[in-house]
Scaffold this motif. Structure first.
Motif, PDB file in Angstrom:
ATOM      1  N   ALA A  83      19.665 -19.169 -11.778  1.00 29.01           N
ATOM      2  CA  ALA A  83      19.845 -20.317 -11.064  1.00 29.01           C
ATOM      3  C   ALA A  83      17.813 -20.948 -10.702  1.00 29.01           C
ATOM      4  O   ALA A  83      17.989 -19.747  -9.022  1.00 29.01           O
ATOM      5  N   GLU A  84      17.660 -21.747 -11.237  1.00 29.91           N
ATOM      6  CA  GLU A  84      16.620 -21.768 -10.718  1.00 29.91           C
ATOM      7  C   GLU A  84      16.189 -22.690 -10.102  1.00 29.91           C
ATOM      8  O   GLU A  84      15.627 -22.394  -8.952  1.00 29.91           O
ATOM      9  N   LYS A  85      17.349 -23.547  -8.794  1.00 28.49           N
ATOM     10  CA  LYS A  85      17.425 -24.167  -8.057  1.00 28.49           C
ATOM     11  C   LYS A  85      17.188 -23.277  -6.707  1.00 28.49           C
ATOM     12  O   LYS A  85      16.341 -22.943  -5.858  1.00 28.49           O
ATOM     13  N   ASN A  86      17.994 -22.506  -7.010  1.00 31.07           N
ATOM     14  CA  ASN A  86      18.121 -21.317  -6.247  1.00 31.07           C
ATOM     15  C   ASN A  86      16.960 -20.281  -5.913  1.00 31.07           C
ATOM     16  O   ASN A  86      15.845 -19.721  -5.047  1.00 31.07           O
ATOM     17  N   MET A  87      16.654 -20.054  -7.710  1.00 30.12           N
ATOM     18  CA  MET A  87      15.101 -18.967  -7.545  1.00 30.12           C
ATOM     19  C   MET A  87      13.660 -20.190  -6.589  1.00 30.12           C
ATOM     20  O   MET A  87      13.393 -19.216  -5.372  1.00 30.12           O
ATOM     21  N   ILE A  88      13.780 -20.859  -6.628  1.00 27.19           N
ATOM     22  CA  ILE A  88      12.386 -21.845  -6.469  1.00 27.19           C
ATOM     23  C   ILE A  88      12.831 -21.473  -3.997  1.00 27.19           C
ATOM     24  O   ILE A  88      11.805 -21.641  -3.358  1.00 27.19           O
ATOM     25  N   THR A  89      14.117 -21.978  -4.646  1.00 26.42           N
ATOM     26  CA  THR A  89      14.753 -22.175  -3.009  1.00 26.42           C
ATOM     27  C   THR A  89      14.294 -20.509  -2.224  1.00 26.42           C
ATOM     28  O   THR A  89      14.260 -20.441  -0.759  1.00 26.42           O
ATOM     29  N   VAL A  90      14.501 -19.766  -2.879  1.00 25.00           N
ATOM     30  CA  VAL A  90      14.137 -17.596  -1.846  1.00 25.00           C
ATOM     31  C   VAL A  90      12.884 -17.601  -2.039  1.00 25.00           C
ATOM     32  O   VAL A  90      12.203 -17.339  -0.999  1.00 25.00           O
ATOM     33  N   ALA A  91      11.879 -18.730  -3.403  1.00 29.68           N
ATOM     34  CA  ALA A  91      10.674 -18.341  -3.120  1.00 29.68           C
ATOM     35  C   ALA A  91      10.054 -19.118  -1.752  1.00 29.68           C
ATOM     36  O   ALA A  91       9.096 -18.449  -1.273  1.00 29.68           O
ATOM     37  N   ALA A  92      10.630 -20.179  -1.077  1.00 29.60           N
ATOM     38  CA  ALA A  92      10.213 -20.778  -0.392  1.00 29.60           C
ATOM     39  C   ALA A  92      10.172 -19.787   1.126  1.00 29.60           C
ATOM     40  O   ALA A  92       9.601 -19.800   1.777  1.00 29.60           O
TER      41      ALA A  92
END
Length: 342
Positions: A83-92
């Motif tokens: 879930a790459e999109k989710n990963m980047i949002t969580v990182a943000a």
């Protein structure tokens, strides 16, 4: 119910005996012997002294060696699944609370699937997220178009307030990770396939945004980035033995570009050849060309060398590099063509 079924790493890395690959390819090279993927190891060392470091991955902890970090700091490691999109949002989100997150997945997924999150969640609010795209360019060879990352430089360098760095080798990766800790804003770090030959024999002193001069020369300047630095340097040495003196620049920061180095090369050498493992549309070469045009500096010769505007064939990386003349022999031939094109 056990959650073990959720861990698909063995399958996706081809190490599970499920009939997906020939037995000879299982594990291929022992990942511990691959010097370029010191990603998790180096971040674990940094995290020993800096509590801000957290690492996220999208079920690719073995591929990018984030598991080396997880082994030391399990409480600061997060596998978000595929879930790459989710990963980047969580990182943000983590960055907004004071952490410096490193979110790693294949470059084709990080920059193409996660483009909106890179721009809107990370770059726009200027959060210190480091999105790490590994196995960039054609390095996933047989996986084909869906996994080739030829457009990521073009995509990321067009996003405002996003610093784009292409890593050269293992020691350079260590330097980049260290330098990134207090660098403002969001970053996209482009890594190779973890078998990058050595350019820097020790961890170099770097400044993000400043290119590194590796070899001097007056006949032509090669401006390379990432995986193309090593063959460019080897090509320059081969050409020197033939009486052709080529300058080699490691333009590891693609955005913002080191304009001073570009303008100096145009003024003091016989031309500029840019070399990159990616589509030449809006890539490193386009960035260098923009600098020349905006400053009304036209070198004697200029050429962008990389992958033309096409989808590359499926095949082993070494074969693809030779096909597109991105190996040493190919770069030598391109330089000679330029110098003989009067």
């Amino acid at each position: 119910m056990s959650a073990d079924w959720q861990d698909q790493s063995e399958v996706f890395n081809g190490t599970a005996n499920v009939g997906l690959k020939d037995r000879r390819s299982f594990d291929g090279t022992d990942t511990r012997s691959i010097p370029a993927f010191v990603f998790g190891e180096e971040l674990a060392d940094i995290a020993n002294e800096d509590p801000r470091v957290v690492v996220l991955t999208a079920d690719l902890a073995r591929s990018n060696r984030a598991n080396d970090f997880a082994a030391v700091h399990p409480e600061r490691f997060f596998n978000l699944g595929i879930a790459e999109k989710n990963m980047i949002t969580v990182a943000a989100g983590l960055a907004s609370t004071g952490f410096v997150p490193f979110a790693a997945t294949f470059a084709s997924f990080a920059a193409l699937i996660g483009c909106e999150q890179l721009r809107t969640d990370c770059a726009y609010p200027q959060l210190p997220v480091r999105v790490v795209g590994h196995h960039s360019g054609m390095s996933l060879g047989f996986y084909g178009t869906s996994h080739h990352s030829l457009e990521d430089i073009g995509i990321t360098r067009s996003i405002a307030d996003l610093t784009v760095v292409c890593v050269t080798d293992a020691n350079h990766l260590r330097a980049v990770l260290r330098a990134s800790m207090d660098y403002p804003g969001a970053m996209y770090l482009r890594l190779g396939r973890g078998r990058d030959p050595e350019v820097y024999s020790e961890v170099p002193e770097i400044e993000i945004g400043k290119a590194i001069s590796l070899k001097d020369g007056a006949d032509l300047t090669i401006i390379a980035t990432g995986s193309t630095v090593h063959p460019s340097l080897a090509a320059a040495r081969e050409l020197e033995a033939q009486g052709i003196n080529v300058r080699v620049i490691d333009m590891f920061t693609v955005s913002p570009l080191d304009e001073g180095v570009v303008l100096d090369a145009a003024a003091t050498t016989g031309g500029i050849l840019t070399v990159e493992e990616g589509n030449i549309t809006n890539g490193l070469g386009s960035g260098v060309a923009d600098v020349l045009l905006e400053n009304l500096v036209l070198p004697t010769r200029f050429r962008k060398h990389g992958v033309p505007d096409e989808h590359v064939p499926v095949g082993p990386p070494a074969g693809l590099y030779a096909h597109y003349r991105l190996d040493t022999a190919g770069i030598v031939s391109v330089v000679k063509e330029m110098l003989n094109d009067d």
